[in-house]
Write a protein that holds these residues in place. Structure first.
Motif, PDB file in Angstrom:
ATOM      1  N   THR A 385     -14.487  -5.813  -4.696  1.00 48.26           N
ATOM      2  CA  THR A 385     -14.221  -4.548  -5.378  1.00 48.26           C
ATOM      3  C   THR A 385     -13.025  -4.664  -6.312  1.00 48.26           C
ATOM      4  N   SER A 386     -11.980  -5.356  -5.871  1.00 48.48           N
ATOM      5  CA  SER A 386     -10.768  -5.459  -6.685  1.00 48.48           C
ATOM      6  C   SER A 386     -10.998  -6.260  -7.955  1.00 48.48           C
ATOM      7  N   LEU A 387     -12.024  -7.109  -7.973  1.00 47.33           N
ATOM      8  CA  LEU A 387     -12.296  -7.878  -9.181  1.00 47.33           C
ATOM      9  C   LEU A 387     -12.627  -6.977 -10.361  1.00 47.33           C
ATOM     10  N   TYR A 388     -13.186  -5.799 -10.082  1.00 44.88           N
ATOM     11  CA  TYR A 388     -13.590  -4.874 -11.149  1.00 44.88           C
ATOM     12  C   TYR A 388     -12.802  -3.573 -11.103  1.00 44.88           C
ATOM     13  N   ASP A 389     -11.574  -3.649 -10.523  1.00 42.70           N
ATOM     14  CA  ASP A 389     -10.664  -2.492 -10.464  1.00 42.70           C
ATOM     15  C   ASP A 389     -11.311  -1.302  -9.772  1.00 42.70           C
ATOM     16  N   GLY A 390     -12.123  -1.573  -8.761  1.00 44.93           N
ATOM     17  CA  GLY A 390     -12.774  -0.500  -8.030  1.00 44.93           C
ATOM     18  C   GLY A 390     -12.014  -0.134  -6.770  1.00 44.93           C
ATOM     19  N   THR A 391     -12.546   0.825  -6.037  1.00 45.49           N
ATOM     20  CA  THR A 391     -11.956   1.276  -4.783  1.00 45.49           C
ATOM     21  C   THR A 391     -13.005   1.194  -3.684  1.00 45.49           C
ATOM     22  N   LEU A 392     -12.560   0.872  -2.474  1.00 45.53           N
ATOM     23  CA  LEU A 392     -13.442   0.762  -1.324  1.00 45.53           C
ATOM     24  C   LEU A 392     -12.792   1.469  -0.151  1.00 45.53           C
ATOM     25  N   GLU A 393     -13.530   2.360   0.473  1.00 50.49           N
ATOM     26  CA  GLU A 393     -13.061   3.078   1.651  1.00 50.49           C
ATOM     27  C   GLU A 393     -14.051   2.847   2.770  1.00 50.49           C
ATOM     28  N   ALA A 394     -13.533   2.508   3.942  1.00 49.63           N
ATOM     29  CA  ALA A 394     -14.374   2.271   5.112  1.00 49.63           C
ATOM     30  C   ALA A 394     -13.684   2.851   6.331  1.00 49.63           C
ATOM     31  N   GLY A 395     -14.413   3.676   7.077  1.00 50.29           N
ATOM     32  CA  GLY A 395     -13.821   4.272   8.259  1.00 50.29           C
ATOM     33  C   GLY A 395     -14.780   5.215   8.946  1.00 50.29           C
ATOM     34  N   PRO A 396     -14.384   5.690  10.134  1.00 46.63           N
ATOM     35  CA  PRO A 396     -15.271   6.585  10.903  1.00 46.63           C
ATOM     36  C   PRO A 396     -15.338   7.972  10.278  1.00 46.63           C
ATOM     37  N   LEU A 397     -16.460   8.630  10.502  1.00 45.42           N
ATOM     38  CA  LEU A 397     -16.638  10.006  10.077  1.00 45.42           C
ATOM     39  C   LEU A 397     -16.124  10.940  11.163  1.00 45.42           C
ATOM     40  N   PRO A 398     -15.706  12.160  10.783  1.00 44.32           N
ATOM     41  CA  PRO A 398     -15.218  13.099  11.809  1.00 44.32           C
ATOM     42  C   PRO A 398     -16.335  13.491  12.780  1.00 44.32           C
ATOM     43  N   THR A 399     -15.930  13.730  13.992  1.00 48.22           N
ATOM     44  CA  THR A 399     -16.894  14.136  15.031  1.00 48.22           C
ATOM     45  C   THR A 399     -16.794  15.631  15.266  1.00 48.22           C
ATOM     46  N   PRO A 400     -17.941  16.324  15.541  1.00 46.48           N
ATOM     47  CA  PRO A 400     -19.282  15.770  15.331  1.00 46.48           C
ATOM     48  C   PRO A 400     -19.618  15.754  13.847  1.00 46.48           C
ATOM     49  N   PRO A 401     -20.616  15.077  13.371  1.00 45.46           N
ATOM     50  CA  PRO A 401     -21.599  14.284  14.149  1.00 45.46           C
ATOM     51  C   PRO A 401     -21.132  12.872  14.412  1.00 45.46           C
ATOM     52  N   GLY A 402     -20.021  12.417  13.804  1.00 44.16           N
ATOM     53  CA  GLY A 402     -19.568  11.049  14.002  1.00 44.16           C
ATOM     54  C   GLY A 402     -20.300  10.062  13.113  1.00 44.16           C
ATOM     55  N   GLY A 403     -20.063   8.812  13.369  1.00 41.72           N
ATOM     56  CA  GLY A 403     -20.693   7.760  12.565  1.00 41.72           C
ATOM     57  C   GLY A 403     -19.659   6.975  11.767  1.00 41.72           C
ATOM     58  N   TRP A 404     -20.145   6.266  10.805  1.00 45.39           N
ATOM     59  CA  TRP A 404     -19.294   5.364   9.996  1.00 45.39           C
ATOM     60  C   TRP A 404     -19.705   5.489   8.543  1.00 45.39           C
ATOM     61  N   ARG A 405     -18.714   5.373   7.666  1.00 45.15           N
ATOM     62  CA  ARG A 405     -18.978   5.541   6.239  1.00 45.15           C
ATOM     63  C   ARG A 405     -18.252   4.472   5.441  1.00 45.15           C
ATOM     64  N   VAL A 406     -18.978   3.893   4.492  1.00 45.13           N
ATOM     65  CA  VAL A 406     -18.409   2.944   3.530  1.00 45.13           C
ATOM     66  C   VAL A 406     -18.681   3.505   2.144  1.00 45.13           C
ATOM     67  N   HIS A 407     -17.631   3.701   1.381  1.00 41.48           N
ATOM     68  CA  HIS A 407     -17.771   4.289   0.043  1.00 41.48           C
ATOM     69  C   HIS A 407     -17.187   3.326  -0.985  1.00 41.48           C
ATOM     70  N   LEU A 408     -17.960   3.016  -2.016  1.00 40.97           N
ATOM     71  CA  LEU A 408     -17.554   2.095  -3.060  1.00 40.97           C
ATOM     72  C   LEU A 408     -17.630   2.817  -4.408  1.00 40.97           C
TER      73      LEU A 408
END
Length: 416
Positions: A385-408
């Motif tokens: 991501t950094s090669l193209y000056d982008g942003t990356l976020e990765a982390g758990p989602l709030p509960t409920p419903p929970g889960g995981w999220r990766v945003h590019l």
């Protein structure tokens, strides 16, 4: 048709020039290997010439005074030539000894030609000593000339002194020119050495960067395909007893996924070869058009995945397409590993005015224990991501419903 722009062949040097160059190189090489032996040869030559001049009485032809005692003439000849042996190590001491003998030579009127050997020492001072010492050496060398003109005045002073001054000046300038040439050559050699070192360093950095890229690619390929194979194997083992047909389909999917993984690994390993085979066929890097195939493979492993594309897909450079593909691949691989049973995933790719946005979410467990290689996968995504000056976020989602999220988010390249 013939090309009139053909280059003319290099002209070979004249035979005499080539011979002089070879002879000069040999003398210089001998001087560098055995400086003392060379100094002994040079000094012996001038001492022999001075002794022959004394023994044959040739000095009387130009002397102002022919009644100088023979032993004194011999001593002056030796004093004017023997110090030449120390012209490298102690040039000012050798020159002072010669100047002292030269003053006696001029005062007695012998006018020995061995006095010209002083110019060799002046040249050595210009080659190896600071300029202030060169000025002092020139002043010392003129002293015997002044004494001789004062003792035996013949004609005007300028006619007797100016030619000697010119001779000393030309010798000093010759020494400075040779010294400048040597320093320039040394600087070129040093620059060439530095360039070679920098070239080697750049090659090492490029090799390290290539190894990092290959390691990242291998991590993505092996991690994703092994996760798919594991899911298919688990599903096939469960279905083997109740539904042999589904078990056979799982085995076929495992074989297909394994062959794809092996093909990509072979392609990457070919990069590590020093000489690639001329008949090797290299498959293209994955692109956005391969997302459907990627999602189908994950679905076959037992994870329901929804893929949604929105917006007008602008033409992205291959590097950005590969970045999007690898981030989605890594996110789905982590979902297969950590989300747990009953999870599902969604992949949303949106093209907008500010670039491309990718969101990969799942409904699995939010807290995931780190495993060896998980940090490398996340680091690889951030590096891409950094090669193209982008942003990356990765982390758990709030509960409920929970889960995981990766945003590019990869910003759009500015228009030229």
């Amino acid at each position: 048709m013939t090309d009139d722009r053909t280059q003319e062949p290099e002209r070979a040097p004249f035979p005499l020039t080539a011979y002089v160059q070879r002879l000069t190189e040999r003398v210089r090489a001998f001087d560098q290997r055995r400086p003392l032996a060379w100094d002994l040869h040079v000094t012996g030559f001038f001492v022999t010439a001075a002794v022959i001049d004394y023994a044959g009485g040739g000095w009387r032809n130009i002397a102002h005074n022919t009644d100088v005692p023979g032993p004194l003439v011999l001593c002056l000849n030796l004093a004017l030539t023997v110090p030449l042996l120390w012209r490298r190590t102690r040039p000012m001491t050798a020159l002072a000894t010669m100047v002292a003998a030269g003053v006696v030579n001029s005062w007695t009127g012998a006018l020995l030609q061995a006095a010209l050997v002083q110019l060799i020492v002046v040249c050595n001072v210009a080659l190896r000593r600071p300029l202030k010492l060169l000025a002092a050496a020139c002043a010392l060398t003129i002293a015997p000339v002044v004494v001789g003109v004062a003792r035996y005045p013949k004609g005007s002073w300028d006619q007797q002194i100016i030619p000697q001054v010119w001779a000393i000046t030309l010798v000093a300038l010759l020494g400075i020119a040779v010294r400048s040439r040597q320093e320039y050559t040394s600087s070129l050699v040093e620059r060439a050495r530095r360039l070679e070192v920098e070239r080697d360093q750049q090659a090492q950095l490029a090799a390290a960067a290539e190894r990092t890229r290959i390691a990242r690619e291998m991590h993505d390929i092996i991690g994703h395909n092994l996760s798919v194979i594991t899911g298919l194997a688990d599903g096939g083992s469960y279905a083997a007893a109740k539904n042999p047909e589904r078990a056979g389909q799982a085995l076929e999917a495992i074989a297909t996924t394994s062959r794809q993984a092996l093909a990509e690994l072979r392609r990457l390993l070919d990069v590590l070869r020093e000489e690639a085979a001329p008949t090797a066929e290299l498959a293209p890097q994955p692109a956005l058009t391969d997302l459907d195939q990627l999602v189908d493979g994950v679905r076959a492993a037992g994870l329901p995945v929804r893929l949604a594309l929105s917006g007008r897909p602008d033409s992205l450079v291959p590097g950005k397409e590969l970045t999007v593909y690898r981030v989605v691949q890594e996110a789905l691989t982590n979902t297969l590993k950590h989300a747990g049973p009953g999870a599902c995933a969604a992949v949303d790719v949106t093209y907008g005015d500010d670039g491309v946005r990718v969101s990969v979410t799942d409904t699995g467990r939010g807290g995931r224990s780190p495993e060896p290689g998980a940090a490398r996968g996340l680091t690889g995504m951030r590096e891409r991501t950094s090669l193209y000056d982008g942003t990356l976020e990765a982390g758990p989602l709030p509960t409920p419903p929970g889960g995981w999220r990766v945003h590019l988010h990869l910003p759009k390249e500015p228009s030229p």
